[in-house]
Design a protein around this motif. Sequence first.
Motif, mmCIF file in Angstrom:
data_model
loop_
_atom_site.group_PDB
_atom_site.id
_atom_site.type_symbol
_atom_site.label_atom_id
_atom_site.label_comp_id
_atom_site.label_asym_id
_atom_site.label_seq_id
_atom_site.Cartn_x
_atom_site.Cartn_y
_atom_site.Cartn_z
ATOM 1 N N GLN A 192 0.855 -1.187 0.000
ATOM 2 C CA GLN A 192 0.000 0.000 0.000
ATOM 3 C C GLN A 192 0.889 1.234 0.000
ATOM 4 N N LEU A 193 0.683 2.117 -0.969
ATOM 5 C CA LEU A 193 1.453 3.354 -1.000
ATOM 6 C C LEU A 193 1.012 4.236 0.161
ATOM 7 N N LEU A 194 1.983 4.615 0.993
ATOM 8 C CA LEU A 194 1.672 5.486 2.134
ATOM 9 C C LEU A 194 1.875 6.946 1.774
ATOM 10 N N THR A 195 3.057 7.227 1.267
ATOM 11 C CA THR A 195 3.398 8.601 0.952
ATOM 12 C C THR A 195 4.659 8.613 0.105
ATOM 13 N N TYR A 196 4.956 9.764 -0.470
ATOM 14 C CA TYR A 196 6.202 9.915 -1.199
ATOM 15 C C TYR A 196 6.676 11.344 -1.060
ATOM 16 N N ILE A 197 7.938 11.561 -1.369
ATOM 17 C CA ILE A 197 8.513 12.888 -1.245
ATOM 18 C C ILE A 197 9.366 13.176 -2.463
ATOM 19 N N PHE A 198 9.282 14.386 -2.948
ATOM 20 C CA PHE A 198 10.148 14.815 -4.046
ATOM 21 C C PHE A 198 11.547 15.072 -3.484
ATOM 22 N N SER A 199 12.541 14.853 -4.301
ATOM 23 C CA SER A 199 13.916 14.987 -3.819
ATOM 24 C C SER A 199 14.290 16.439 -3.523
ATOM 25 N N ASN A 200 13.498 17.393 -3.994
ATOM 26 C CA ASN A 200 13.813 18.795 -3.698
ATOM 27 C C ASN A 200 13.108 19.290 -2.424
ATOM 28 N N MET A 201 12.472 18.360 -1.718
ATOM 29 C CA MET A 201 11.812 18.701 -0.465
ATOM 30 C C MET A 201 12.620 18.162 0.718
ATOM 31 N N ASP A 202 12.487 18.812 1.866
ATOM 32 C CA ASP A 202 13.125 18.328 3.089
ATOM 33 C C ASP A 202 12.143 17.573 3.967
ATOM 34 N N MET A 203 10.876 17.946 3.858
ATOM 35 C CA MET A 203 9.890 17.373 4.751
ATOM 36 C C MET A 203 8.526 17.361 4.069
ATOM 37 N N LEU B 66 13.687 14.110 4.664
ATOM 38 C CA LEU B 66 14.699 13.736 3.684
ATOM 39 C C LEU B 66 15.946 14.575 3.903
ATOM 40 N N ASN B 67 17.073 13.907 4.103
ATOM 41 C CA ASN B 67 18.371 14.560 4.205
ATOM 42 C C ASN B 67 19.179 14.123 2.992
ATOM 43 N N LYS B 68 19.193 14.976 1.984
ATOM 44 C CA LYS B 68 19.845 14.596 0.732
ATOM 45 C C LYS B 68 21.348 14.481 0.879
ATOM 46 N N LYS B 69 21.904 15.299 1.736
ATOM 47 C CA LYS B 69 23.368 15.274 1.911
ATOM 48 C C LYS B 69 23.810 13.919 2.447
ATOM 49 N N ASP B 70 23.054 13.409 3.423
ATOM 50 C CA ASP B 70 23.396 12.119 4.022
ATOM 51 C C ASP B 70 22.685 10.960 3.339
#
Lengths: 113, 113
Positions: A44-55, A65-69
């Motif tokens: 079941q898809l819960l949620t997703y986040i775009f890579s240009n978002m932090d939260m 999302l912490n892109k650096k790490d």
Amino acid sequence: GEDVEQSLFLSVREGDSSVINCTYTDSSSTYLYWYKQEPGAGLQLLTYIFSNMDMKQDQRLTVLLNKKDKHLSLRIADTQTGDSAIYFCAGADRGSTLGRLYFGRGTQLTVWP
Amino acid sequence: DSGVTQTPKHLITATGQRVTLRCSPRSGDLSVYWYQQSLDQGLQFLIQYYNGEERAKGNILERFSAQQFPDLHSELNLSSLELGDSALYFCASSVGLTEETQYFGPGTRLLVL
């Protein structure tokens, strides 16, 4: 391709917050997803986040999302026994024309009453 | 309910046999993906079809094949079955070719004896 790592198990008490962590290797993923699998059921898809978002917040769910790490987390507030399931983190291969998803091994969340 | 249907729900067969798994995508979705979920390999991408054409291949064995028909439903054919093919097979669909969220069906559980 993408390698996605998750811890395998998490136990929490009902009413507490749960935090499920995930690390990924391929920073070209434009989207990162969280799926839930209950026993004997599909994904079941819960949620997703775009890579240009932090939260991203969606009711009881918060994705960080912490892109650096290259670290993604899913926080479930006020965890209920019905939240007991396996949670999968997934990245999409957007670096080419392929739309395949790369999944972690899943985190088994157990919620104790 | 994701809108993706899969039949049959369960399948028990013997080694050396051939089976066909069927998937109907969500209305309006043109892409169909097949994934295999096993205890040792986790969730692995097998193959993707878009509007009737094969678009991407993952870890799919030569004994396995798939197709997508003009009505957009898809079939995954597994032949010369081995014990190790026992797994949960998921179909997912999305609207387009890439950059689209995938919705999963309930899966077909295959047991090879």
